[in-house]
Motif scaffolding. Sequence first.
Motif: not given
Length: 157
Positions: A104, A127, A131
């Motif tokens: 992250f 994102m 992740t």
Amino acid sequence: MKKDYKTILRMCSKIMFGVYIICLAYFLFFAESTGRTFEGRAYHYNLELFKEIRRFIVHRHTLGTKAVMLNLVGNIVAFLPFGFFLPILYPRCRSFLCTVFFSFECSLIVETVQLVSKVGSFDVDDMLLNTIGGALGCLIFHWMNRIRRTYETKEKK
């Protein structure tokens, strides 16, 4: 012999991780084929979770399969090696949560650089997908590590 094997494995992992980071940086910041140009760009950002993911799924027929795959699957696949190599190179990062956190964090840095440099856009959906890719890479590492340990145990008997 086992120590030599681990040294060679760690050295190969460092080299492959370095090549991966260079390729990732190229595709995220410089590849014109993915729309990365510095000319005449404005700031683009998405702060609403699932907005772009939903847009790509709803308009998949208009956008085309390649664009959908590149965005959704590509963002996950791009961070698989990160989640895989991190526990190999940094034994302190063998915990799943640690790898997810660093995935992250790395994705946040990438998205911020894209926003500031006006190359690409800051997207919270990217994102999330990055992740998830890092988490899957970590799971693959743990799965392969378990197979390796089982094989070594059988070999000793």
